[in-house]
Design an enzyme around this catalytic site. Structure first.
Site, PDB file in Angstrom:
ATOM      1  N   LYS A  72       7.896  31.720  -6.004  1.00 45.20           N
ATOM      2  CA  LYS A  72       7.175  31.693  -4.732  1.00 45.20           C
ATOM      3  C   LYS A  72       7.741  32.730  -3.770  1.00 45.20           C
ATOM      4  CE  LYS A  72       5.997  27.509  -3.562  1.00 45.20           C
ATOM      5  NZ  LYS A  72       6.425  26.148  -3.179  1.00 45.20           N
ATOM      6  N   ARG A 142      10.063  25.314   1.875  1.00 44.30           N
ATOM      7  CA  ARG A 142       9.351  25.201   0.592  1.00 44.30           C
ATOM      8  C   ARG A 142      10.274  25.476  -0.589  1.00 44.30           C
ATOM      9  NH1 ARG A 142       4.499  29.390   1.206  1.00 44.30           N
ATOM     10  NH2 ARG A 142       3.519  27.985  -0.311  1.00 44.30           N
ATOM     11  N   GLY A 151       4.135  21.024  -8.071  1.00 44.41           N
ATOM     12  CA  GLY A 151       4.209  19.658  -7.576  1.00 44.41           C
ATOM     13  C   GLY A 151       5.474  18.899  -7.948  1.00 44.41           C
ATOM     14  N   MET A 153       8.722  19.724  -7.171  1.00 42.89           N
ATOM     15  CA  MET A 153       9.754  19.704  -6.136  1.00 42.89           C
ATOM     16  C   MET A 153       9.094  19.577  -4.774  1.00 42.89           C
ATOM     17  SD  MET A 153      12.578  22.282  -7.598  1.00 42.89           S
ATOM     18  CE  MET A 153      11.409  23.597  -7.736  1.00 42.89           C
ATOM     19  N   ARG A 414       0.376  33.362  -7.546  1.00 38.52           N
ATOM     20  CA  ARG A 414       1.123  33.317  -8.810  1.00 38.52           C
ATOM     21  C   ARG A 414       0.143  33.504  -9.954  1.00 38.52           C
ATOM     22  NH1 ARG A 414       2.387  27.062  -7.929  1.00 38.52           N
ATOM     23  NH2 ARG A 414       0.255  26.341  -7.963  1.00 38.52           N
ATOM     24  N   HIS A 530       4.215  12.522 -44.578  1.00 39.64           N
ATOM     25  CA  HIS A 530       3.042  12.695 -45.420  1.00 39.64           C
ATOM     26  C   HIS A 530       1.783  12.723 -44.580  1.00 39.64           C
ATOM     27  CE1 HIS A 530      -0.224  11.155 -48.018  1.00 39.64           C
ATOM     28  NE2 HIS A 530       0.292  12.033 -48.866  1.00 39.64           N
ATOM     29  N   SER A 839       8.732  31.840 -53.045  1.00 39.05           N
ATOM     30  CA  SER A 839       8.077  31.241 -51.884  1.00 39.05           C
ATOM     31  C   SER A 839       9.001  30.159 -51.362  1.00 39.05           C
ATOM     32  CB  SER A 839       6.724  30.650 -52.285  1.00 39.05           C
ATOM     33  OG  SER A 839       6.151  30.013 -51.161  1.00 39.05           O
ATOM     34  N   CYS A 906       5.847  28.674 -47.690  1.00 42.66           N
ATOM     35  CA  CYS A 906       4.697  27.790 -47.756  1.00 42.66           C
ATOM     36  C   CYS A 906       5.000  26.419 -47.172  1.00 42.66           C
ATOM     37  CB  CYS A 906       4.196  27.666 -49.184  1.00 42.66           C
ATOM     38  SG  CYS A 906       5.418  26.926 -50.278  1.00 42.66           S
ATOM     39  N   TYR A 926       4.747  37.310 -46.376  1.00 40.64           N
ATOM     40  CA  TYR A 926       3.655  36.521 -45.810  1.00 40.64           C
ATOM     41  C   TYR A 926       4.139  35.134 -45.410  1.00 40.64           C
ATOM     42  CZ  TYR A 926       3.336  33.934 -50.242  1.00 40.64           C
ATOM     43  OH  TYR A 926       3.607  33.149 -51.328  1.00 40.64           O
TER      44      TYR A 926
HETATM   45  P1  ADP Z   1       3.899  23.577  -3.921  1.00 40.85           P
HETATM   46  O1  ADP Z   1       4.911  24.405  -4.606  1.00 40.85           O
HETATM   47  O2  ADP Z   1       3.969  22.132  -4.284  1.00 40.85           O
HETATM   48  O3  ADP Z   1       2.531  24.169  -4.010  1.00 40.85           O
HETATM   49  P2  ADP Z   1       4.130  24.767  -1.317  1.00 40.85           P
HETATM   50  O4  ADP Z   1       5.462  25.178  -0.859  1.00 40.85           O
HETATM   51  O5  ADP Z   1       3.254  25.830  -1.833  1.00 40.85           O
HETATM   52  O6  ADP Z   1       4.292  23.591  -2.370  1.00 40.85           O
HETATM   53  O7  ADP Z   1       3.444  24.040  -0.112  1.00 40.85           O
HETATM   54  C1  ADP Z   1       2.292  23.284  -0.271  1.00 40.85           C
HETATM   55  C2  ADP Z   1       1.266  23.660   0.757  1.00 40.85           C
HETATM   56  O8  ADP Z   1       1.808  23.573   2.064  1.00 40.85           O
HETATM   57  C3  ADP Z   1       0.774  25.076   0.662  1.00 40.85           C
HETATM   58  O9  ADP Z   1      -0.260  25.203  -0.257  1.00 40.85           O
HETATM   59  C4  ADP Z   1       0.251  25.327   2.038  1.00 40.85           C
HETATM   60  O10 ADP Z   1      -1.070  24.852   2.132  1.00 40.85           O
HETATM   61  C5  ADP Z   1       1.159  24.500   2.896  1.00 40.85           C
HETATM   62  N1  ADP Z   1       2.127  25.378   3.534  1.00 40.85           N
HETATM   63  C6  ADP Z   1       3.316  25.786   3.075  1.00 40.85           C
HETATM   64  N2  ADP Z   1       3.910  26.633   3.940  1.00 40.85           N
HETATM   65  C7  ADP Z   1       3.062  26.761   4.971  1.00 40.85           C
HETATM   66  C8  ADP Z   1       3.081  27.517   6.165  1.00 40.85           C
HETATM   67  N3  ADP Z   1       4.098  28.297   6.470  1.00 40.85           N
HETATM   68  N4  ADP Z   1       2.021  27.403   6.995  1.00 40.85           N
HETATM   69  C9  ADP Z   1       0.984  26.609   6.672  1.00 40.85           C
HETATM   70  N5  ADP Z   1       0.897  25.886   5.574  1.00 40.85           N
HETATM   71  C10 ADP Z   1       1.928  25.960   4.714  1.00 40.85           C
HETATM   72 MG    MG Z   2       2.003  25.897  -3.521  1.00 37.90          MG
END
Ligand code: ADP
Ligand code: MG
Ligand code: MG
Length: 948
Positions: A72, A142, A151, A153, A414, A530, A839, A906, A926
């Site tokens: 990220k 984040r 989702g 962490m 990503r 089996h 083989s 094989c 092969y």
């Molecule tokens: P995950 O890795 O679970 O997707 P994120 O760190 O991407 O978590 O955060 C989830 C959501 O939080 C993002 O998709 C975004 O919508 C919101 N978010 C994160 N940082 C900001 C920010 N600086 N301003 C506004 N929304 C944010």
């Molecule tokens: Mg995200």
């Protein structure tokens, strides 16, 4: 000078500490360790940079710094560097995570000052101050590891709000409702994530409960309908809940909040979810996460605001369409959380959605307009940005964005996750768009994943209840009525029903039931049991070794926990995940072999060096393998043919005959049947080599059991039932896999192998006269000593010559051996002098090299893998270090005494991508695998060649 020396010493201490922790096995619990600590230390502590800024048109980091910045952070930096609108922020590196875990959850001393400095940079960039009472800066904190772990962490939004600063937010925004909405969201997220109130599992979030109550009390459906006062009250109720549950006051100091959140994000690297996810996807525990602190932008300031997610192509199909969801006046995860119905980005998708939902166009346009319609300028900018990012990364992107008062902000990009069908289509499309070259396209598709394309699958959206989980032994999905024996299966299918054959384990006698069942479920056995081997070859879905199942043949019931599933009840298997579901879960058809799939496969064929063959015992299987691109048969097991009900009688007669004459009488019955088998297979493989293994399994497996069978057989052979039972008991073995089998049969009963050789060569001669090109390879199994091969080869060769001479035709036959006994591998130089080919039978080789019986290993093998005693199931993926070493020796010694010796594999490993890479590296000619795995093997072999 003194300072430097002191730093060096403490760095040395860090390494020592991390090393001793690793030695004590604490590393296994998921803490980032030695490697990273050493890196920190090597840089002398101070030299390591901990914090990287991004935003306002420039960045300290880049996309290729994922190891340090996490995915990220690296991509936020890259986007900022490209001049895209990214809210400014900074990334605390993964090195800090390593330090944090190595130092009892302490930070490097320099970190505080670094964070303060970079926070000031954000303040300067946005013109707001953190903790300010008039115009406060709010930030998000984040998580973000090297590999994306969606989702798993934690993230905290709106951090920096306090009873004081919320007033500042009200006056600065002129929007009290928004300010209180942000505040209550912050208290909730901080309470969940940092203070630990988020429940694990299905339990409801206590804050959500209060929110629901409030909506109920106000008689509203959506949170957007709550007023500023409602939200202020909610924030107070949230704080009261925290006080009551934890006995602490919610922190009112923004800096305390910030460090609390940073600690929580580092801590979330080791939450249970994240650990499980890493295990599932093989992500090393020592990578650690980075922390991103970023200025907030707000999608919840009103109706000219929104937040959403987008894909540059459809992640399910790969179609080249801009695709995504958004919500107006919302924040963060609202879109994913399903609190309101999200709207579509494009008008086209919105209309499709409405049609599917039965929403009239007028209502759609009024209530669920697309972003394209409701905010055309932002949409156009977003679409342009998406295109640019896709072009920049040369891969499909998964984007997160927020629109604040008509202004677009990019929050994440990503490489998007996708189905196998989408991966194939996107890779091929991108080649024609000149975004990537063919080699890159080949490397973009995960070989194991293309299984999904060849078998039907369970509808991911269907409701379902899981009964148990076993080994995903053969992919695809199947639903059917439960039956408990092969005969039951055959009867039910003959009556037009669909069945799942449920057995504690299967044996060759169950073949006819397996053949007609839609799927196979066993309580015992693993990848090489089996059931698994046969099911894969049949292309039939199979879940093996579901040990929670208590299977009672009598009276015909499966007990699992509180469930009992009776004969005739429906169950559904997912052979790709190993799951077993109650009832009949709907399926989705496989995407079949799309044009793109065929194109990609064509490219792989030009790149790979390994040839790909298939294991096939029947003409249908041979044809299927050929259709999937097999370049020959690598293993045709003659005994599978013997188990068919109309033949087993003659086979038993042969085994139990009193003398040679009796045996020859029985063999004479088998000869035409075997010849017929080979005619079919040779025809199907016209022009391609067919490797036929002479009889291999222990005679033990063919013995009759029931009284009726015995009585009947006794009559045919002309002995008394008592005598027959005595003969049978004499043939009984304690350890049949090490008993009377393989070439030992050929040495003791030469007439058996000679009958098979005759069947092969007579079939070949007949077809050659018909103009079919036949290339038989006769393979002698289980050779441990060169003498075995010399004797059997001489006998077989003489017979071949005799038959061909009599028939006056030429057939380019060869005679070779399997390498599946460790002694054979070690003496491969001797053996190679009598063999036209080798083989590797890696199932037996693994069993014998490791002293593991594959039929009994289920008792401990899963534990071994779970606890890391073994890195993987050695029957599913080759043990390269041990078994692989035997193979290396055999290849080297074999080719030394017999230059140009043809060598293949094989065993089941021939279809496993990691094992295929190994086979490429050690120079095999092969690999051979079940027909459905042929495309996987082609792709894996091409990737192996490109990896050079
Ligand atoms: P995950 O890795 O679970 O997707 P994120 O760190 O991407 O978590 O955060 C989830 C959501 O939080 C993002 O998709 C975004 O919508 C919101 N978010 C994160 N940082 C900001 C920010 N600086 N301003 C506004 N929304 C944010
Ligand atoms: Mg995200
Ligand atoms: Mg074998």
């Amino acid at each position: 000078m003194a300072v430097v020396r002191k730093k060096k010493r403490s760095a040395a201490r860090a390494v020592k500490k991390a090393t001793s922790q690793a030695r004590r096995g604490r590393a296994a619990k998921g803490r980032p360790t030695r490697k990273v600590a050493k890196k920190v230390a090597a840089k002398g502590g101070r030299a390591t940079r901990y914090v990287y800024f991004f935003g306002a048109g420039s960045a300290d980091g880049r996309a290729d710094m994922k190891n340090t910045l996490g995915g990220k952070g690296a991509n936020l930096a890259e986007m900022a560097g490209l001049g895209l609108p990214v809210p400014p922020g900074f990334t605390i590196s993964t090195d800090v995570c390593a330090y944090y875990y190595d130092h009892g959850r302490q930070y490097p001393p320099a970190l505080r000052a670094d964070v303060a400095k970079h926070l000031a940079k954000i303040e300067a960039a946005v013109g707001k101050r953190f903790g300010d009472r008039t115009n406060p800066l709010l930030v998000s904190v984040r998580s973000g590891a090297r590999a994306s772990m969606p989702g798993m962490m934690d993230t905290v939004l709106n951090l920096g709000l306090t009873p004081d600063t919320v007033q500042g937010l009200i006056s600065a925004s002129g929007n009290a409702r928004f300010a209180w909405d942000s505040y209550r969201r912050f208290v909730q997220m901080y309470g969940d994530v940092v203070l630990g109130l988020k429940p694990e599992g299905k339990e409801q979030d206590p804050f959500e409960e209060l929110l629901e109550k409030k909506k109920h009390a106000r008689g509203v459906e959506n949170d957007t309908d709550l007023s500023a006062d409602d939200l202020r009250e909610l924030a107070d109720e949230f704080k009261a809940l925290i006080r009551q549950r934890l006995g602490i006051e919610f922190p009112n100091d923004p800096h305390e909040q910030l460090w609390g959140a940073i600690g929580a994000v580092f801590g979330s690297w080791n939450n249970a979810r994240a650990i499980t996810y890493r295990k599932m996807y093989g992500i090393p525990d020592d990578w650690g996460t980075a922390v991103n602190v970023q200025a907030m932008v707000f999608g919840n300031l009103g109706d000219d605001c929104a937040t959403g997610v987008a894909f540059t192509r459809d992640p399910a199909t790969g179609a080249h369409i801009f695709y995504g969801d958004f919500l107006r006046n919302a924040q963060g995860e609202d879109v994913v959380a399903g609190i309101r119905t999200p709207q579509q980005l494009t008008r086209h998708a919105s209309q499709e959605w409405a049609t599917a939902q039965g929403v009239p166009e007028a209502e759609r346009a009024a209530r669920y307009p697309s972003l394209e319609e409701s905010m055309p300028q932002c949409f156009a900018q977003l679409e342009r940005t998406a295109k640019r990012l896709e072009k920049h990364y040369r891969d499909m992107q998964d984007l997160e964005f927020t629109i604040e008062r008509g202004r677009l902000w990019m929050l994440q990009t990503r490489n998007g996750k996708r189905t196998a069908a989408a991966a194939v289509k996107i890779a091929v499309d991108m080649v024609s768009e000149r975004l990537i070259d063919r080699d890159t396209a080949i490397q973009r598709v995960e070989p194991a994943s293309i299984d999904q394309l060849l078998h039907p699958g369970i509808d991911p959206n269907a409701p379902k209840e899981r009964l148990a989980r076993g080994v995903p032994a053969s992919p695809g999905a199947a639903a059917g009525e439960v039956v408990f024996s092969a005969d039951e299966a055959a009867d039910a299918v003959a009556a037009g029903r669909t069945v799942i054959l449920v057995r504690v384990e299967t044996s060759p006698e169950d073949i006819h039931g397996m053949n007609v069942a839609a799927g196979i479920l066993t309580a015992r056995g693993g990848q090489a049991s089996h059931a698994a081997v046969v099911a894969r070859q049949m292309g039939k879905c199979c879940v093996a070794g579901a040990s929670e199942l208590d299977i009672r043949y009598d009276p015909g019931v499966i007990l699992v926990g509180s469930h009992s599933v009776k004969r005739g009840d429906w169950i559904t298997l997912d052979g790709s995940t190993g799951e077993v579901f109650l009832g009949r879960v709907p399926m989705v058809a496989s995407h079949g072999q799309s044009a793109e799939f065929r194109t990609l496969m064509g490219w792989t064929d030009r790149v790979r060096r390994l040839k790909i063959r298939c294991n096939a015992d029947k003409p249908e299987e041979a044809e299927l393998g050929r259709a999937f691109g097999a370049e020959g048969i690598g293993l045709c097991r003659t005994e599978h043919m013997f188990f068919e009900p109309e033949r087993i009688g003659a086979v038993r007669e042969m085994i139990l005959a009193r003398d040679l004459a009796g045996r020859e009488r029985a063999l004479a019955k088998l000869l035409p049947i075997q010849r017929g088998d080979f005619l079919g297979i040779f025809r199907a493989m016209d022009g391609l080599p067919v490797n036929i293994r002479l009889l291999d399994p222990p005679l033990h497996e063919f013995l009759p059991h029931g009284d009726e069978e015995i009585a009947e057989l006794a009559k045919t052979i002309g002995v008394s039932a008592t005598e027959l039972v005595a003969r049978r008991d004499a043939l009984f073995e304690i350890n049949p896999m090490l008993g009377m089998r393989g070439c030992r049969l050929g040495i003791v009963y030469p007439e058996i192998y000679l009958m098979q050789v005759r069947a092969i060569m007579e079939a070949a001669s007949q077809l050659v006269r018909e103009g079919v090109k036949v290339i038989p390879e006769i393979m002698i199994p289980l050779v441990a000593h060169v003498h075995e091969l010399e004797i059997l080869r001489a006998q077989a060769d003489a017979l071949c010559k005799e038959i061909l001479a009599a028939a006056e035709v030429k057939v380019p036959y060869t005679i070779g051996t399997m390498i599946e006994v460790p002694r054979a591998a070690l003496t491969a130089d001797e053996i190679a002098q009598s063999a036209a080919f080798f083989s590797f039978g890696t199932n037996d080789l693994t069993q014998m090299a490791m002293g593991l019986s594959r039929d009994d290993a289920a008792k401990f093998l899963p534990q071994y893998v779970d606890r890391g005693v073994l890195p993987a199931d050695p029957f599913a993926t080759l043990d390269q270090v041990g078994v692989g070493e035997l193979m290396r020796i055999a290849v080297a010694k074999g080719r030394r005494s017999h230059p140009g010796l043809k060598i293949g594999i094989c065993g089941e490993h021939g279809g496993d991508p990691a094992s295929i890479v190994f086979c490429h590296e050690i120079g095999l000619d092969y690999v051979s695998c079940s027909p459905y795995r042929v495309p996987i093997a082609r792709l894996a072999a091409a990737q192996a060649a490109l990896a050079r």
